[in-house]
Design a protein around this motif. Structure first.
Motif, PDB file in Angstrom:
ATOM      1  N   PRO A  48       0.915  -1.264   0.087  1.00  0.00           N
ATOM      2  CA  PRO A  48       0.311  -0.201   0.636  1.00  0.00           C
ATOM      3  C   PRO A  48       0.926   1.220   0.310  1.00  0.00           C
ATOM      4  CG  PRO A  48       0.240  -1.160   1.963  1.00  0.00           C
ATOM      5  CD  PRO A  48       0.363  -2.186   1.335  1.00  0.00           C
ATOM      6  N   ASP A  49       1.324   1.597  -1.158  1.00  0.00           N
ATOM      7  CA  ASP A  49       2.387   2.719  -0.696  1.00  0.00           C
ATOM      8  C   ASP A  49       1.673   3.559  -1.981  1.00  0.00           C
ATOM      9  OD1 ASP A  49       2.179   1.120  -3.600  1.00  0.00           O
ATOM     10  OD2 ASP A  49       4.993   1.026  -3.824  1.00  0.00           O
ATOM     11  N   GLY A  50       0.766   3.816  -2.909  1.00  0.00           N
ATOM     12  CA  GLY A  50      -0.287   4.884  -3.386  1.00  0.00           C
ATOM     13  C   GLY A  50       0.260   4.424  -4.864  1.00  0.00           C
ATOM     14  N   TYR A  51       0.892   3.071  -5.433  1.00  0.00           N
ATOM     15  CA  TYR A  51       0.325   2.862  -6.867  1.00  0.00           C
ATOM     16  C   TYR A  51       0.477   1.750  -6.679  1.00  0.00           C
ATOM     17  CZ  TYR A  51       4.611   6.957  -7.126  1.00  0.00           C
ATOM     18  OH  TYR A  51       5.314   7.805  -6.328  1.00  0.00           O
ATOM     19  N   GLY A  52       0.011   1.417  -7.609  1.00  0.00           N
ATOM     20  CA  GLY A  52      -0.876  -0.222  -8.053  1.00  0.00           C
ATOM     21  C   GLY A  52       0.102  -0.838  -9.324  1.00  0.00           C
ATOM     22  N   VAL A  53      -0.125  -2.101  -9.312  1.00  0.00           N
ATOM     23  CA  VAL A  53       0.590  -2.930 -10.411  1.00  0.00           C
ATOM     24  C   VAL A  53      -0.103  -2.926 -11.662  1.00  0.00           C
ATOM     25  CG1 VAL A  53       1.922  -4.008  -8.721  1.00  0.00           C
ATOM     26  CG2 VAL A  53      -0.582  -4.591  -9.102  1.00  0.00           C
ATOM     27  N   HIS A  54       0.297  -3.839 -12.789  1.00  0.00           N
ATOM     28  CA  HIS A  54      -0.594  -3.555 -13.645  1.00  0.00           C
ATOM     29  C   HIS A  54      -0.106  -4.772 -14.741  1.00  0.00           C
ATOM     30  CE1 HIS A  54      -2.776  -0.378 -14.490  1.00  0.00           C
ATOM     31  NE2 HIS A  54      -1.921   0.311 -13.815  1.00  0.00           N
ATOM     32  N   GLY A  55      -0.671  -5.790 -15.901  1.00  0.00           N
ATOM     33  CA  GLY A  55      -0.406  -6.862 -15.946  1.00  0.00           C
ATOM     34  C   GLY A  55      -0.777  -6.729 -17.324  1.00  0.00           C
ATOM     35  N   LEU A  56      -0.168  -7.019 -18.558  1.00  0.00           N
ATOM     36  CA  LEU A  56      -0.640  -6.936 -19.580  1.00  0.00           C
ATOM     37  C   LEU A  56      -0.217  -8.313 -20.216  1.00  0.00           C
ATOM     38  CD1 LEU A  56       1.821  -4.147 -21.641  1.00  0.00           C
ATOM     39  CD2 LEU A  56      -1.067  -4.736 -20.436  1.00  0.00           C
ATOM     40  N   LEU A  57      -0.930  -9.386 -20.951  1.00  0.00           N
ATOM     41  CA  LEU A  57      -0.661 -10.865 -21.734  1.00  0.00           C
ATOM     42  C   LEU A  57      -1.102  -9.653 -23.182  1.00  0.00           C
ATOM     43  CD1 LEU A  57      -1.415 -13.468 -22.105  1.00  0.00           C
ATOM     44  CD2 LEU A  57      -3.703 -13.713 -22.556  1.00  0.00           C
ATOM     45  N   THR A  58      -0.176 -10.636 -24.033  1.00  0.00           N
ATOM     46  CA  THR A  58       1.074 -10.199 -24.815  1.00  0.00           C
ATOM     47  C   THR A  58       0.281 -11.520 -26.535  1.00  0.00           C
ATOM     48  OG1 THR A  58       2.268  -9.134 -24.748  1.00  0.00           O
ATOM     49  CG2 THR A  58       2.303  -8.892 -26.844  1.00  0.00           C
ATOM     50  N   LYS A  59       0.292 -11.288 -27.629  1.00  0.00           N
ATOM     51  CA  LYS A  59       0.482 -12.688 -28.417  1.00  0.00           C
ATOM     52  C   LYS A  59       1.018 -12.235 -29.137  1.00  0.00           C
ATOM     53  CE  LYS A  59      -2.740 -15.417 -31.207  1.00  0.00           C
ATOM     54  NZ  LYS A  59      -3.726 -16.132 -31.052  1.00  0.00           N
ATOM     55  N   THR A  60       1.527 -12.682 -29.386  1.00  0.00           N
ATOM     56  CA  THR A  60       3.240 -12.918 -30.680  1.00  0.00           C
ATOM     57  C   THR A  60       1.665 -12.683 -32.105  1.00  0.00           C
ATOM     58  OG1 THR A  60       4.844 -14.182 -29.223  1.00  0.00           O
ATOM     59  CG2 THR A  60       4.844 -13.381 -31.675  1.00  0.00           C
ATOM     60  N   GLY A  61       2.664 -11.192 -33.330  1.00  0.00           N
ATOM     61  CA  GLY A  61       1.672 -10.360 -33.720  1.00  0.00           C
ATOM     62  C   GLY A  61       0.091 -10.096 -33.606  1.00  0.00           C
ATOM     63  N   GLU A  62       0.275 -10.375 -32.426  1.00  0.00           N
ATOM     64  CA  GLU A  62      -0.838  -9.518 -31.979  1.00  0.00           C
ATOM     65  C   GLU A  62      -1.035  -8.017 -31.229  1.00  0.00           C
ATOM     66  OE1 GLU A  62      -4.876 -11.517 -31.779  1.00  0.00           O
ATOM     67  OE2 GLU A  62      -4.845 -13.018 -32.872  1.00  0.00           O
ATOM     68  N   GLY A  63      -0.334  -8.363 -30.593  1.00  0.00           N
ATOM     69  CA  GLY A  63       0.476  -7.398 -29.415  1.00  0.00           C
ATOM     70  C   GLY A  63      -0.484  -7.964 -27.658  1.00  0.00           C
ATOM     71  N   ASN A  64      -0.582  -6.483 -27.269  1.00  0.00           N
ATOM     72  CA  ASN A  64      -1.689  -7.028 -26.044  1.00  0.00           C
ATOM     73  C   ASN A  64      -2.920  -6.944 -26.733  1.00  0.00           C
ATOM     74  OD1 ASN A  64       0.693  -5.917 -24.393  1.00  0.00           O
ATOM     75  ND2 ASN A  64       0.621  -3.451 -24.564  1.00  0.00           N
ATOM     76  N   VAL A  65      -3.267  -7.975 -25.641  1.00  0.00           N
ATOM     77  CA  VAL A  65      -4.914  -8.493 -26.393  1.00  0.00           C
ATOM     78  C   VAL A  65      -5.200  -8.416 -24.393  1.00  0.00           C
ATOM     79  CG1 VAL A  65      -4.615  -9.824 -28.228  1.00  0.00           C
ATOM     80  CG2 VAL A  65      -3.935 -11.555 -25.248  1.00  0.00           C
TER      81      VAL A  65
END
Length: 108
Positions: A48-65
């Motif tokens: 709890p420091d005032g910043y969040g966390v993010h995650g991405l799922l990337t598919k090869t050839g399509e980018g972030n999905v």
């Protein structure tokens, strides 16, 4: 014997994930987990420091999905995504900066 163990480890890490294979990326700020048996991604801000966390799922050839984030609320966040054929990779990062963590490439 030791050489065979190293070779077996290399083969296991170089192959794509198969059914019922879970992946977790984590650091002192939180974690992101993929549960293959139910195609659900979970992300959790553990600091709890005032910043969040993010995650991405990337598919090869399509980018972030898929994008998922957590921070500023109680509990972790979950999101479903049907991972199919192709090569996917998760990335996890803290909004306050620092290194981005990447999973190995995986598929179903």
């Amino acid at each position: 014997m030791t050489g065979a163990a190293v070779a077996a480890t290399f083969v296991a890490t170089a192959t794509p994930a198969l059914a019922d294979s879970d992946i977790t990326l984590n650091n002192s700020r939180g974690y992101m987990t993929y549960k293959d048996s139910v195609d659900v991604f979970e992300i959790c801000d553990m600091n709890p420091d005032g910043y969040g966390v993010h995650g991405l799922l990337t598919k090869t050839g399509e980018g972030n999905v898929m994008h998922i984030d957590d921070g500023g609320d109680n509990g972790c966040d979950k999101q479903g995504y049907n991972v199919g054929s192709g090569k996917y990779r998760m990335s996890f990062f803290w909004d306050g900066g620092g290194a981005v963590l990447y999973s190995k490439y995986f598929s179903e």
